[in-house]
Design a protein around this motif. Sequence first.
Motif, PDB file in Angstrom:
ATOM      1  N   ILE A  66      39.770 -47.957  14.463  1.00 32.66           N
ATOM      2  CA  ILE A  66      40.469 -47.217  13.414  1.00 32.66           C
ATOM      3  C   ILE A  66      41.948 -47.100  13.749  1.00 32.66           C
ATOM      4  CG2 ILE A  66      40.714 -44.944  12.329  1.00 32.66           C
ATOM      5  CD1 ILE A  66      37.697 -44.625  12.551  1.00 32.66           C
ATOM      6  N   GLY A  67      42.251 -46.811  15.012  1.00 29.00           N
ATOM      7  CA  GLY A  67      43.646 -46.721  15.425  1.00 29.00           C
ATOM      8  C   GLY A  67      44.368 -48.046  15.295  1.00 29.00           C
ATOM      9  N   ASN A  68      43.715 -49.124  15.681  1.00 35.23           N
ATOM     10  CA  ASN A  68      44.328 -50.453  15.540  1.00 35.23           C
ATOM     11  C   ASN A  68      44.578 -50.793  14.075  1.00 35.23           C
ATOM     12  OD1 ASN A  68      44.268 -50.800  18.309  1.00 35.23           O
ATOM     13  ND2 ASN A  68      42.348 -51.940  18.299  1.00 35.23           N
ATOM     14  N   ASP A  69      43.603 -50.479  13.217  1.00 32.27           N
ATOM     15  CA  ASP A  69      43.769 -50.749  11.790  1.00 32.27           C
ATOM     16  C   ASP A  69      44.910 -49.919  11.203  1.00 32.27           C
ATOM     17  OD1 ASP A  69      41.651 -52.488  11.959  1.00 32.27           O
ATOM     18  OD2 ASP A  69      40.178 -51.069  11.153  1.00 32.27           O
ATOM     19  N   LEU A 115      54.863 -39.019   8.451  1.00 32.48           N
ATOM     20  CA  LEU A 115      54.225 -39.151   9.763  1.00 32.48           C
ATOM     21  C   LEU A 115      54.118 -37.813  10.491  1.00 32.48           C
ATOM     22  CD1 LEU A 115      55.571 -42.572  11.095  1.00 32.48           C
ATOM     23  CD2 LEU A 115      53.359 -42.052  10.066  1.00 32.48           C
ATOM     24  N   PRO A 116      55.177 -36.979  10.515  1.00 30.18           N
ATOM     25  CA  PRO A 116      55.001 -35.649  11.121  1.00 30.18           C
ATOM     26  C   PRO A 116      53.918 -34.811  10.447  1.00 30.18           C
ATOM     27  CG  PRO A 116      57.333 -36.166  10.916  1.00 30.18           C
ATOM     28  CD  PRO A 116      56.586 -37.235  10.177  1.00 30.18           C
ATOM     29  N   ARG A 117      53.809 -34.925   9.115  1.00 30.54           N
ATOM     30  CA  ARG A 117      52.764 -34.165   8.428  1.00 30.54           C
ATOM     31  C   ARG A 117      51.376 -34.685   8.779  1.00 30.54           C
ATOM     32  NH1 ARG A 117      55.820 -34.066   2.547  1.00 30.54           N
ATOM     33  NH2 ARG A 117      57.329 -32.409   3.060  1.00 30.54           N
ATOM     34  N   LEU A 118      51.235 -36.001   8.869  1.00 29.28           N
ATOM     35  CA  LEU A 118      49.943 -36.566   9.259  1.00 29.28           C
ATOM     36  C   LEU A 118      49.556 -36.122  10.662  1.00 29.28           C
ATOM     37  CD1 LEU A 118      50.167 -40.220   7.863  1.00 29.28           C
ATOM     38  CD2 LEU A 118      48.725 -38.372   7.023  1.00 29.28           C
ATOM     39  N   ILE A 224      41.548 -39.586  19.913  1.00 34.87           N
ATOM     40  CA  ILE A 224      41.914 -40.821  19.209  1.00 34.87           C
ATOM     41  C   ILE A 224      41.165 -40.974  17.894  1.00 34.87           C
ATOM     42  CG2 ILE A 224      42.427 -41.955  21.395  1.00 34.87           C
ATOM     43  CD1 ILE A 224      39.860 -43.536  21.131  1.00 34.87           C
ATOM     44  N   GLU A 225      40.322 -39.983  17.544  1.00 33.22           N
ATOM     45  CA  GLU A 225      39.570 -40.076  16.288  1.00 33.22           C
ATOM     46  C   GLU A 225      40.524 -40.134  15.097  1.00 33.22           C
ATOM     47  OE1 GLU A 225      36.244 -37.545  13.737  1.00 33.22           O
ATOM     48  OE2 GLU A 225      37.313 -36.613  15.409  1.00 33.22           O
ATOM     49  N   ARG A 226      41.592 -39.363  15.135  1.00 30.85           N
ATOM     50  CA  ARG A 226      42.595 -39.358  14.067  1.00 30.85           C
ATOM     51  C   ARG A 226      43.832 -40.079  14.595  1.00 30.85           C
ATOM     52  NH1 ARG A 226      43.402 -33.293  12.433  1.00 30.85           N
ATOM     53  NH2 ARG A 226      44.782 -34.287  10.916  1.00 30.85           N
ATOM     54  N   PRO A 227      44.046 -41.327  14.171  1.00 24.45           N
ATOM     55  CA  PRO A 227      45.074 -42.155  14.817  1.00 24.45           C
ATOM     56  C   PRO A 227      46.488 -41.616  14.677  1.00 24.45           C
ATOM     57  CG  PRO A 227      44.259 -43.206  12.815  1.00 24.45           C
ATOM     58  CD  PRO A 227      43.352 -42.046  13.096  1.00 24.45           C
ATOM     59  N   PHE A 228      46.801 -40.918  13.582  1.00 26.84           N
ATOM     60  CA  PHE A 228      48.178 -40.491  13.354  1.00 26.84           C
ATOM     61  C   PHE A 228      48.519 -39.175  14.044  1.00 26.84           C
ATOM     62  CE2 PHE A 228      47.508 -43.452   9.862  1.00 26.84           C
ATOM     63  CZ  PHE A 228      48.678 -44.180   9.893  1.00 26.84           C
ATOM     64  N   THR A 229      47.548 -38.561  14.718  1.00 23.81           N
ATOM     65  CA  THR A 229      47.847 -37.324  15.429  1.00 23.81           C
ATOM     66  C   THR A 229      48.575 -37.577  16.741  1.00 23.81           C
ATOM     67  OG1 THR A 229      45.657 -37.367  16.480  1.00 23.81           O
ATOM     68  CG2 THR A 229      45.888 -36.116  14.431  1.00 23.81           C
ATOM     69  N   SER A 230      48.640 -38.818  17.175  1.00 18.90           N
ATOM     70  CA  SER A 230      49.305 -39.165  18.432  1.00 18.90           C
ATOM     71  C   SER A 230      50.401 -40.188  18.158  1.00 18.90           C
ATOM     72  CB  SER A 230      48.300 -39.738  19.438  1.00 18.90           C
ATOM     73  OG  SER A 230      48.967 -40.248  20.575  1.00 18.90           O
ATOM     74  N   THR A 231      51.601 -39.915  18.674  1.00 18.11           N
ATOM     75  CA  THR A 231      52.708 -40.858  18.475  1.00 18.11           C
ATOM     76  C   THR A 231      52.474 -42.147  19.240  1.00 18.11           C
ATOM     77  OG1 THR A 231      53.907 -39.815  20.312  1.00 18.11           O
ATOM     78  CG2 THR A 231      54.376 -39.021  18.093  1.00 18.11           C
ATOM     79  N   GLU A 232      51.696 -42.085  20.334  1.00 16.91           N
ATOM     80  CA  GLU A 232      51.433 -43.298  21.106  1.00 16.91           C
ATOM     81  C   GLU A 232      50.486 -44.228  20.367  1.00 16.91           C
ATOM     82  OE1 GLU A 232      51.187 -40.259  22.313  1.00 16.91           O
ATOM     83  OE2 GLU A 232      52.749 -40.128  23.846  1.00 16.91           O
ATOM     84  N   VAL A 234      49.948 -44.572  16.868  1.00 20.36           N
ATOM     85  CA  VAL A 234      50.592 -45.201  15.711  1.00 20.36           C
ATOM     86  C   VAL A 234      52.036 -44.719  15.650  1.00 20.36           C
ATOM     87  CG1 VAL A 234      50.469 -45.654  13.237  1.00 20.36           C
ATOM     88  CG2 VAL A 234      48.374 -45.204  14.507  1.00 20.36           C
ATOM     89  N   PRO A 235      52.929 -45.378  16.329  1.00 14.46           N
ATOM     90  CA  PRO A 235      54.344 -44.966  16.299  1.00 14.46           C
ATOM     91  C   PRO A 235      55.016 -45.384  15.000  1.00 14.46           C
ATOM     92  CG  PRO A 235      54.097 -46.929  17.629  1.00 14.46           C
ATOM     93  CD  PRO A 235      52.703 -46.522  17.215  1.00 14.46           C
ATOM     94  N   SER A 236      56.228 -44.930  14.802  1.00 13.51           N
ATOM     95  CA  SER A 236      56.991 -45.271  13.593  1.00 13.51           C
ATOM     96  C   SER A 236      57.858 -46.504  13.795  1.00 13.51           C
ATOM     97  CB  SER A 236      57.878 -44.087  13.201  1.00 13.51           C
ATOM     98  OG  SER A 236      58.778 -43.756  14.259  1.00 13.51           O
ATOM     99  N   THR A 237      57.543 -47.304  14.810  1.00  9.31           N
ATOM    100  CA  THR A 237      58.378 -48.458  15.161  1.00  9.31           C
ATOM    101  C   THR A 237      58.546 -49.423  13.997  1.00  9.31           C
ATOM    102  OG1 THR A 237      57.548 -48.267  17.425  1.00  9.31           O
ATOM    103  CG2 THR A 237      58.684 -50.301  16.831  1.00  9.31           C
ATOM    104  N   ALA A 238      57.463 -49.725  13.279  1.00  7.11           N
ATOM    105  CA  ALA A 238      57.534 -50.702  12.186  1.00  7.11           C
ATOM    106  C   ALA A 238      58.530 -50.260  11.129  1.00  7.11           C
ATOM    107  CB  ALA A 238      56.150 -50.885  11.573  1.00  7.11           C
TER     108      ALA A 238
END
Length: 251
Positions: A66-69, A115-118, A224-232, A234-238
């Motif tokens: 899920i995090g990779n997706d 992203l901060p809200r997620l 890691i269940e919720r991928p957007f709760t961690s900046t590592e 799913v970062p905002s790099t893209a």
Amino acid sequence: MRAYASGLLWFLGICGIAALAVVFIRRSWPPDRRADTHDVLSVVFSMTGTLYAVVAAFVFIDVWQIGNDARDATYREAQAVQSVAWAAETGPPEVRASIRLLSRAYLREIIDQELPRLRAGRPVGEQGWTLLNDLREATARVPVPPESESPETTVHAVMQAREDRLALADKRIGDVTWFALLFGALLAGMPILFFRFDHIGTQLAMTTAVVGMITLLLFTIHQIERPFTSTERVPSTAYQNVVARLDSLAT
């Protein structure tokens, strides 16, 4: 750092409770009185531990995917926004400038607000959809050369990627799966509390190792269940990379 501190506290707390349980059980039921149950407990511990390891492995792989997706969805969305700006280069100068500004505003909305809200578990709001609708209306004024993809069509790709990202942000393994993980952890770890060890130090070491490992596994799945709760995860790099490219187009 908060995740590391929370994980350490959970590890120490559960291991401490298990150690107290070992001491209490040894005093209430001395090891020399449970020789007849040792072989049975060994078989139960082996079976439940193996089954639990299989279930936990499948769940861990699922949440990791899920995090990779989710990370892939951010790159698809950012690249689609970039494609919109590039496809608008055939339009009039004022239209190109408007599309570039709207594209940049949309990306900044994701980076600064969504992203901060997620990560805080809050709704992302409607501003992103509003900006996309404005972008769609602006791209409709771009003339499309023969055999070329319309910028308006590319905006629909952005919308699809956005929907994928928001869907993955809400994806969970579910309460039933968590019940199986927690109850299975109890069944897998409890037999070692009743093993017949001659020395309490050996039993404490074995018990805390098993219980601690299960605790860390469950804590990791929860993190890691919720991928957007961690900046590592799913970062905002893209999005930041595409903002930099759009800024370079404007110069």
